[in-house]
Write an enzyme that holds these catalytic residues in place. Sequence first.
Site, short mmCIF file in Angstrom:
data_model
loop_
_atom_site.label_atom_id
_atom_site.label_comp_id
_atom_site.label_asym_id
_atom_site.label_seq_id
_atom_site.Cartn_x
_atom_site.Cartn_y
_atom_site.Cartn_z
N SER A 55 17.49 32.74 -6.66
CA SER A 55 17.17 32.17 -7.97
C SER A 55 18.36 32.28 -8.92
O SER A 55 19.16 33.22 -8.82
CB SER A 55 16.00 32.95 -8.57
N TYR A 73 12.35 40.56 -11.69
CA TYR A 73 12.34 39.41 -10.76
C TYR A 73 13.76 39.08 -10.31
O TYR A 73 14.06 39.01 -9.11
CB TYR A 73 11.68 38.20 -11.43
N LYS A 90 15.74 39.56 -6.50
CA LYS A 90 16.45 38.53 -5.74
C LYS A 90 17.89 38.96 -5.44
O LYS A 90 18.42 38.76 -4.36
CB LYS A 90 16.45 37.20 -6.52
#
Length: 320
Positions: free
Chosen positions: A111, A135, A139
């Site tokens: 991402s 988040y 990643k």
Amino acid sequence: MKYLVVGGAGYIGSHMVKHLLHAGHEVVVADLEAPVQGLQWVCLDIADGHGLDTLLSDYHFDAVFHFASFIQVGESVADPDKYYLNNVCATLSLLEAMVRAGVKRLIFSSSAAVYGDPEYVPIDEQHPKVPINPYGRSKWMVEQMLEDFDRAYGLRSVSLRYFNAAGADPDGQLGECHLPETHLIPLILQAAAGRRESVTVFGHDYDTADGTCVRDYIHVADLASAHALAVEYLLAGGATTAFNLGNGLGFSVQEVIETAREVTGRTIKVNQAPRRAGDPPRLVADAQKARSILGWQPGFTSLQDIVRHAWAWELKYPWR
Ligand code: UDP
């Protein structure tokens, strides 16, 4: 080729499965949810190493596509444990099983969140990685693990850093549906369809032309084609690396709403709200690396096309 698609029942994963089947590959989906009917599906949590061992020894996959992850930034701040457990620990379980089974190619859904607050735009792959929420950190941790797994075990991978995945299958078979829905375009279209009172715009005081956040919306079908090129790159012996996937075009939240009004011809009621935590003002990709190394050429770069396809799906499946 024979491919395992982990998370193949989800939004991007299901478009990927369709793309791979259309290209004549054999595909097995591993997901906790059932994918569209008629697919080879294993109901499996990738945290289950024994289950993975059985699956990987039953099939001799040429590569794995890994789409299974939690994706809500706000939730990751409120409940980081959930994100590290699933996005990092379960991915580690998958990587371990791949090493045990000798499956040495992985395409990983990463991402733009790995970059954090941009120091410059458009963002290229060299941009510093300073994720600003769990988040994004989850990643980036996986990307770093992947570098180490290549060095130690020869597991080669491509991490694809998505900007804002959007749109729906141009044939109208698949589309975007999250429960609860938090993404801008589906929310706008639900408001246009009358399934929702209004859409709320988070923040009007950003340092952008109209004060709302600017994002790079990339059509889900173009994401799928990039993954297919990425696996070809690995099959041809390509080294572990990461690519940005975006159009290099930024649209503000306000522009997306205006485009949706044009495409749908409907009234869309808008509310204003304060900024959402963790939202950088502008995220726009420099995806030149994917274009030059993978030969990727996005086919649906206009925001109108992206919204039109999403709207066609919204109208086709209004009961969901
Ligand atoms: N956004 C908004 N209202 C919503 C949902 C999103 O104004 O109800 C904004 C959000 O602040 C961001 C952009 O729309 O600037 C895209 O958000 P989304 O959640 O779709 O994707 P993200 O950028 O978080 O990956």
